[in-house]
Write an enzyme that holds these catalytic residues in place. Structure first.
Site, PDB file in Angstrom:
ATOM      1  N   GLU A 128       0.828  -1.205   0.000  1.00 53.72           N
ATOM      2  CA  GLU A 128       0.000   0.000   0.000  1.00 53.72           C
ATOM      3  C   GLU A 128       0.865   1.258   0.000  1.00 53.72           C
ATOM      4  O   GLU A 128       0.516   2.269  -0.619  1.00 53.72           O
ATOM      5  CB  GLU A 128      -0.923  -0.001   1.226  1.00 53.72           C
ATOM      6  CG  GLU A 128      -1.973  -1.100   1.229  1.00 53.72           C
ATOM      7  CD  GLU A 128      -3.061  -0.853   0.201  1.00 53.72           C
ATOM      8  OE1 GLU A 128      -2.749  -0.949  -1.012  1.00 53.72           O
ATOM      9  OE2 GLU A 128      -4.196  -0.567   0.600  1.00 53.72           O
ATOM     10  N   THR A 181      -5.175   6.907  -5.936  1.00 51.52           N
ATOM     11  CA  THR A 181      -5.247   7.114  -4.491  1.00 51.52           C
ATOM     12  C   THR A 181      -4.357   8.276  -4.054  1.00 51.52           C
ATOM     13  O   THR A 181      -4.744   9.079  -3.199  1.00 51.52           O
ATOM     14  CB  THR A 181      -4.843   5.831  -3.747  1.00 51.52           C
ATOM     15  OG1 THR A 181      -5.686   4.763  -4.186  1.00 51.52           O
ATOM     16  CG2 THR A 181      -4.994   6.003  -2.253  1.00 51.52           C
TER      17      THR A 181
END
Length: 306
Positions: A128, A181
């Site tokens: 991530e 993101t």
């Protein structure tokens, strides 16, 4: 075992009131991965189908997550990783988390399970970090553990598993536009008012209570976000119209899935979820935007062996 084929599920993070700390695992959509030991003592991404993603293990979230796990073990084992990518990157339903979580789950199994599932979360978080610039756990935790996950603390990391009301269903609309993101995080305000913070943690506490008591009405009232959603929703076509549509058709609540552009509706029961799904289908079919729709139960197991 020399190889393992697994299903790596999509996830819905934030759930309106729990930015970066709350997420749930979906059952009907996810990636498939094949991980096998190799004799080269290297982590290699050998094949990716479905999406154009890096084969370099240092630039791929699955490779980075596995290397973090092996480094912690002091292991020089090598693995080949094949990914059938069914979750589009930038969709807002945990594409990078699925690859990261699936890879560390499989490698851990092939190594004889030196780690418990919960111990794999920090390794998956490294994927991530590569994908978004932030090592958040609200997608990788439910992907690994299943059900609902609450990140009580990041330092030290503490993740709690929450109960799943039996009739809860999720409808996810993915407009086929990409919101990265990193970009979506960059527009979030770094300071919030005390009033907004009080409202937010009140809703988060109520949401957790509603899961334990299976109070669906309270669950719906808790799906409020006055911190992130007002900013991010402007990036999502027809967000306000969809909110009114699904709540008018019986959804418990509505919000942005992860960083968007996907949006979700929580529903009680299959019949109600189908009604909400059909209302979205009818509405969005009239718009000039391609889209995908998913209806899912909550996956209580997370990553699973196929």
């Amino acid at each position: 075992m020399e190889e393992l084929k697994i299903f790596a599920p999509a996830t819905v993070a934030n759930l309106s009131c729990g930015f970066d700390v709350l997420g749930c695992c979906l059952d009907s959509v996810g990636d498939e991965m094949l991980i096998r030991k190799n004799e080269l003592k290297e982590v290699k991404i050998t094949k990716i189908t479905g999406q154009d993603l890096p084969l370099d293990a240092d630039e791929n979230v699955a490779g980075v997550a596995v290397k973090a796990l092996l480094k912690e073990l002091g292991s020089d084992e090598g693995f080949d990783i094949e990914i059938v990518k069914k979750i589009k990157p930038g969709s807002g339903i945990g594409s990078s988390a699925a690859s990261s979580a699936g890879a560390v789950f499989a490698v851990n199994k092939l190594l004889g399970e030196p780690f418990q599932k919960k111990d794999l979360i920090p390794f998956a978080m490294q994927g991530e970090l590569l994908a978004s610039g932030n090592a958040h756990a609200d997608n990788v935790a439910p992907a690994l553990l299943g059900g609902f996950s609450l990140v009580r603390s990041y330092c030290p990391l503490e993740v709690l598993s929450l109960p799943v009301p039996s009739d809860l269903r999720v409808v996810v609309l993915h407009p086929l536009i990409e919101i990265k993101t990193k970009d979506s995080r960059s527009i979030i305000k770094q300071n919030v008012s005390l009033k907004s913070a009080i409202n937010q943690w009140g809703n988060l506490g109520a949401f957790v209570s509603a899961l334990y008591t299976e109070d669906y009405e309270l669950l719906g009232r808790s799906l409020q976000d006055e911190i992130v959603e007002p900013v991010r929703s402007i990036l999502i076509p027809y967000f306000r119209e969809l909110d009114e549509l699904v709540t008018g058709n019986g959804a418990l609540g509505f919000g942005i899935s992860g960083s968007g552009p996907s949006v979700y509706a929580l529903c009680r029961g299959d019949e109600n979820a189908e009604k909400v799904r059909n209302s979205i289908q009818t509405f969005y079919s009239k718009k000039d935007i391609d889209f995908e729709l998913h209806l899912s139960a909550i996956n209580e197991k997370g990553v699973k062996i196929l």
